[in-house]
Design an enzyme around this catalytic site. Structure first.
Site, PDB file in Angstrom:
ATOM      1  N   TYR A   1       0.843  -1.188   0.000  1.00 33.41           N
ATOM      2  CA  TYR A   1       0.000   0.000   0.000  1.00 33.41           C
ATOM      3  C   TYR A   1       0.878   1.237   0.000  1.00 33.41           C
ATOM      4  O   TYR A   1       1.839   1.323   0.768  1.00 33.41           O
ATOM      5  CB  TYR A   1      -0.896   0.001   1.243  1.00 33.41           C
ATOM      6  CG  TYR A   1      -1.793   1.208   1.377  1.00 33.41           C
ATOM      7  CD1 TYR A   1      -2.818   1.436   0.457  1.00 33.41           C
ATOM      8  CD2 TYR A   1      -1.631   2.119   2.421  1.00 33.41           C
ATOM      9  CE1 TYR A   1      -3.654   2.550   0.588  1.00 33.41           C
ATOM     10  CE2 TYR A   1      -2.465   3.223   2.557  1.00 33.41           C
ATOM     11  CZ  TYR A   1      -3.473   3.430   1.635  1.00 33.41           C
ATOM     12  OH  TYR A   1      -4.305   4.521   1.773  1.00 33.41           O
TER      13      TYR A   1
ATOM     14  N   ASP B   1       9.259   2.740   0.306  1.00 32.24           N
ATOM     15  CA  ASP B   1       8.177   3.367   1.053  1.00 32.24           C
ATOM     16  C   ASP B   1       8.292   2.884   2.495  1.00 32.24           C
ATOM     17  O   ASP B   1       7.856   1.786   2.837  1.00 32.24           O
ATOM     18  CB  ASP B   1       6.817   2.990   0.448  1.00 32.24           C
ATOM     19  CG  ASP B   1       5.657   3.639   1.206  1.00 32.24           C
ATOM     20  OD1 ASP B   1       5.888   4.176   2.308  1.00 32.24           O
ATOM     21  OD2 ASP B   1       4.528   3.590   0.686  1.00 32.24           O
TER      22      ASP B   1
ATOM     23  N   LYS C   1       3.846   8.621   9.232  1.00 32.34           N
ATOM     24  CA  LYS C   1       3.502   8.028  10.527  1.00 32.34           C
ATOM     25  C   LYS C   1       4.426   8.491  11.674  1.00 32.34           C
ATOM     26  O   LYS C   1       4.218   9.569  12.196  1.00 32.34           O
ATOM     27  CB  LYS C   1       3.418   6.506  10.402  1.00 32.34           C
ATOM     28  CG  LYS C   1       2.309   6.149   9.388  1.00 32.34           C
ATOM     29  CD  LYS C   1       1.868   4.730   9.327  1.00 32.34           C
ATOM     30  CE  LYS C   1       0.601   4.634   8.479  1.00 32.34           C
ATOM     31  NZ  LYS C   1       0.684   3.774   7.314  1.00 32.34           N
TER      32      LYS C   1
HETATM   33  C1  LIG Z   1       0.106   4.350   5.905  1.00 31.93           C
HETATM   34  C2  LIG Z   1       0.922   4.159   4.695  1.00 31.93           C
HETATM   35  C3  LIG Z   1       0.898   5.078   3.626  1.00 31.93           C
HETATM   36  C4  LIG Z   1      -0.088   6.223   3.561  1.00 31.93           C
HETATM   37  O1  LIG Z   1       0.146   7.199   4.517  1.00 31.93           O
HETATM   38  P1  LIG Z   1      -1.066   8.197   4.894  1.00 31.93           P
HETATM   39  O2  LIG Z   1      -0.442   9.136   5.872  1.00 31.93           O
HETATM   40  O3  LIG Z   1      -2.141   7.342   5.465  1.00 31.93           O
HETATM   41  O4  LIG Z   1      -1.467   8.859   3.635  1.00 31.93           O
HETATM   42  C5  LIG Z   1       1.771   4.886   2.578  1.00 31.93           C
HETATM   43  N1  LIG Z   1       2.615   3.848   2.562  1.00 31.93           N
HETATM   44  C6  LIG Z   1       2.667   2.951   3.563  1.00 31.93           C
HETATM   45  C7  LIG Z   1       3.647   1.834   3.492  1.00 31.93           C
HETATM   46  C8  LIG Z   1       1.801   3.058   4.654  1.00 31.93           C
HETATM   47  O5  LIG Z   1       1.830   2.127   5.616  1.00 31.93           O
END
Ligand SMILES: *Cc1c(COP(=O)(O)O)cnc(C)c1O
Length: 435
Positions: A144, A239, A267
């Site tokens: 994701y 990511d 995060k």
């Molecule tokens: C949570 C998450 C996102 C998205 O971040 P948001 O602040 O919710 O937009 C992108 N990549 C990874 C791996 C994530 O866990």
């Protein structure tokens, strides 16, 4: 345990918000319950509006690695708040957080702050496309990267939980340049790169996947990707929105010693307030406006309040042995779960890395998205409820990682192990086992 007030609020919320929530996974759909309204968080605990108390393994889906209401974070935030909330002009807090991030992530020379992980991913992909002069992106099934149109392809957790692989409202032309491949399958990448020779701008992945459950990269997966990227002038993007500062101070870059061209953070970097960030070498990042030709902006980007909670959080993470202690707690927790499951001959696997945990009711850890989909969702649903009524708040979906914070103490760990044992025993007593 009663959920009277939560249920009541949920009925009201259903009238004014789709599904009663502002982000799908909060809806508790996949565990067949209504969401629980939280009144307060304190350390490792959540207290809901009905007065129930839980040990929290969600931690706001990752950001709260220090637990709820950490004193140093709150103090820093209050001090900043006293001077105002937002100026749309630089503050020294942005500089301080940038320097802390660069100290943790050896591969980042220059970075840009955003308001979410989604936004940071969009900025990174746009920059990668400009830098390479190519359009196509390779991602992996079950990873994701936020909810931007062209990345909502086999995007894991939220989408998986709801059984919607691809979102409606995304024109097929928007995903025409997105190639989604099996995680941990280097050959699939080599084949795709060959098939689309000279067209791939970037390969983006979660270096430890956390949005299809927790999945470790195979031994040579990351270094193999690095080699392909070097050979074909493709940018490798990690990511690390979930893994950054969580699995180690310097995230997966530190753990696996594979250097990506760009890193995306989110995060934890915001310590509980909305932040995202993307960074890389000077050469790549200088493509961004105002000095470069890639436009990216944000009214609240680098917001002083969000910078403050981020700075206070990172300072604590950088203290000696911070992750060692998380690792020790995670090890006790997961190995005890394994023992309890083994005692009852219930198929179970677990894994952890720093403060990130994974588990599932099958014999071997999953290696990719297809294997994740083989997990018994019904068993998890019943297990989740058993844990909840014993005061353990797990992510309300099997396709999520669990998060441990520095504020989880030995008692929390013990109580969680006991709840686990009692939960699976209770289900076994009712002749319910994972399929
Ligand atoms: C949570 C998450 C996102 C998205 O971040 P948001 O602040 O919710 O937009 C992108 N990549 C990874 C791996 C994530 O866990």
């Amino acid at each position: 345990m009663e959920f009277k007030k939560s249920n009541n609020y949920h009925q009201q919320a259903l009238k004014v918000m789709p599904g009663g929530v502002n982000s799908p996974v909060r809806a508790f759909n996949s565990v067949g319950m209504n969401p629980i309204y939280i009144a307060k968080g304190a350390g490792s605990k959540l207290i809901d509006v009905d007065g129930n108390e839980y040990i929290d393994y969600v931690n706001s889906w990752g950001p709260l690695i220090l637990g709820h209401g950490d004193a140093s974070v709150i103090k820093f935030l209050q001090d900043t708040l006293a001077n105002g909330t937002s100026f749309g002009a630089p503050t020294t807090l942005e500089l301080d957080l940038a320097n802390l991030v660069i100290e943790c992530f050896s591969s980042i020379e220059m970075l840009r702050m955003t308001n979410s992980g989604t936004e940071a991913v969009m900025g990174a992909i746009r920059t990668a496309r400009a830098f390479t002069g190519k359009n196509k992106i390779i991602k992996f099934n079950g990873c994701y990267h936020g909810h931007s149109d062209y990345l909502l392809v086999k995007a894991g957790s939220g989408a998986t939980t709801l059984g919607v692989a691809d979102s409606k409202g995304v024109p097929s032309s928007f995903v025409a340049d997105t190639i989604s491949l099996e995680y941990n399958n280097l050959k699939a990448v080599a084949d795709a790169v060959q098939e689309h020779e000279g067209e791939i701008a970037a390969i983006i992945l979660e270096p430890i996947a956390g949005n299809m459950g927790m999945v470790m990269p195979k031994q040579d997966f990351l270094s193999g990707l690095r080699k392909i990227c070097d050979r074909e002038a493709i940018l490798l993007i990690f990511d690390e929105v979930m893994t950054g500062f969580r699995v180690a101070k310097g995230g997966c870059v530190e753990l696996f010693k594979v250097i990506p061209d760009m890193v995306i953070l989110g995060k934890i970097i915001g310590g509980g307030l909305p932040v995202g960030c993307f960074g890389g070498s000077m050469e790549i990042m200088q493509r961004l406006a105002p000095i470069g030709d890639v436009y990216q902006a944000g009214t609240l980007s680098g917001n002083p309040l969000a910078m403050s909670t981020g700075i206070a959080t990172l300072r604590k993470i950088m203290e000696p042995d911070f992750h060692k202690s998380l690792n020790e707690k995670a090890k006790i927790l997961t190995s005890s779960w394994q023992k309890e499951a083994d005692k009852l001959s219930i198929p179970f696997y677990q894994l952890f890395c720093g403060g990130m945990l994974g588990m599932g009711f099958r014999k071997n850890p999953i290696k990719n998205y297809q294997e994740a989909l083989s997990l018994d969702t019904n068993y998890f649903k019943l297990f989740f409820k058993e844990m909840l009524i014993r005061g353990i708040y797990l992510p309300p979906s099997m396709f999520e990682a669990l998060f441990l914070s520095a504020s989880h103490d030995d008692q929390d760990i013990e109580k969680t192990i006991k709840a686990f044992s009692d939960s699976i025993s209770e289900l076994a007593k009712r002749s319910i086992y994972p399929k």
